[in-house]
Design a protein around this motif. Structure first.
Motif, mmCIF file in Angstrom:
data_model
loop_
_atom_site.group_PDB
_atom_site.id
_atom_site.type_symbol
_atom_site.label_atom_id
_atom_site.label_comp_id
_atom_site.label_asym_id
_atom_site.label_seq_id
_atom_site.Cartn_x
_atom_site.Cartn_y
_atom_site.Cartn_z
ATOM 1 N N ALA A 2 0.833 -1.165 0.009
ATOM 2 C CA ALA A 2 0.097 0.032 -0.005
ATOM 3 C C ALA A 2 0.929 1.412 0.081
ATOM 4 O O ALA A 2 0.510 2.212 -0.588
ATOM 5 C CB ALA A 2 -1.034 0.086 1.097
ATOM 6 N N GLU A 3 2.026 1.267 0.614
ATOM 7 C CA GLU A 3 2.871 2.388 0.699
ATOM 8 C C GLU A 3 3.709 2.583 -0.451
ATOM 9 O O GLU A 3 3.850 3.666 -0.985
ATOM 10 C CB GLU A 3 3.946 1.942 1.725
ATOM 11 N N PRO A 56 -1.879 6.184 -9.511
ATOM 12 C CA PRO A 56 -3.092 5.310 -10.030
ATOM 13 C C PRO A 56 -2.918 4.200 -10.516
ATOM 14 O O PRO A 56 -3.448 2.940 -10.329
ATOM 15 C CB PRO A 56 -3.680 6.281 -10.990
ATOM 16 N N ALA A 57 -2.050 3.889 -11.332
ATOM 17 C CA ALA A 57 -1.760 2.649 -12.142
ATOM 18 C C ALA A 57 -1.230 1.890 -11.037
ATOM 19 O O ALA A 57 -1.660 0.504 -11.309
ATOM 20 C CB ALA A 57 -0.798 2.732 -13.328
ATOM 21 N N LYS A 58 -0.314 2.050 -10.295
ATOM 22 C CA LYS A 58 0.315 1.199 -9.373
ATOM 23 C C LYS A 58 -0.935 0.533 -8.318
ATOM 24 O O LYS A 58 -0.914 -0.332 -7.804
ATOM 25 C CB LYS A 58 1.569 1.718 -8.586
#
Length: 130
Positions: free
Chosen positions: A46-47, A52-54
């Motif tokens: 999450a970090e 957005p794509a990640k």
């Protein structure tokens, strides 16, 4: 047929829902059976999902690791809608990911999501240049 895996010192790998971390020496082992597997270089958290794509990649990664696409559909499609609103030229890449998810090939969907993240980085780089 077993999958041969070599880990560098301190490298991590996810097998199923377990994270293994290698000690301080290179190691080789064989995996027999079927479980989702991700090497450290392919793992997002999450970090580290800082675009957005990640975040789409992370959503597909969770589908792959849990082997439960339905659980993540709402989040995934919300992310995809927002991404396509900002970058409609990415539609062919997103369509590929969607088709792979629907066909149940989550590992290939994850690889396609990596291509989407690369495309996003390219778009950002081009925008910054001029």
């Amino acid at each position: 047929m077993a999958l041969k895996v070599e880990l560098k010192p301190n490298e991590r790998i996810i097998i199923g829902n377990v994270v293994l971390r290698n000690a301080d020496a290179r190691i080789r082992f064989f995996i027999e059976g079927h479980a989702p597997i991700l090497r450290e270089k392919d793992i997002l958290t999450a970090e580290t999902a800082d675009s957005p794509a990640k975040k789409i990649y992370l959503s597909v990664q969770l589908m792959y690791l849990d082997q439960d696409t339905a659980r993540y559909h709402e989040t995934y499609f919300e992310l995809v809608r927002d991404f396509l609103a900002a970058a409609p030229s990415a539609l062919p890449l997103v369509a590929d990911i969607n088709n792979l998810i629907l066909s149940g090939d989550l590992y290939k969907a994850l690889k396609a999501a990596k291509k989407l993240a690369d495309y996003e980085a390219e778009l950002i780089s081009n925008a910054l240049r001029g």
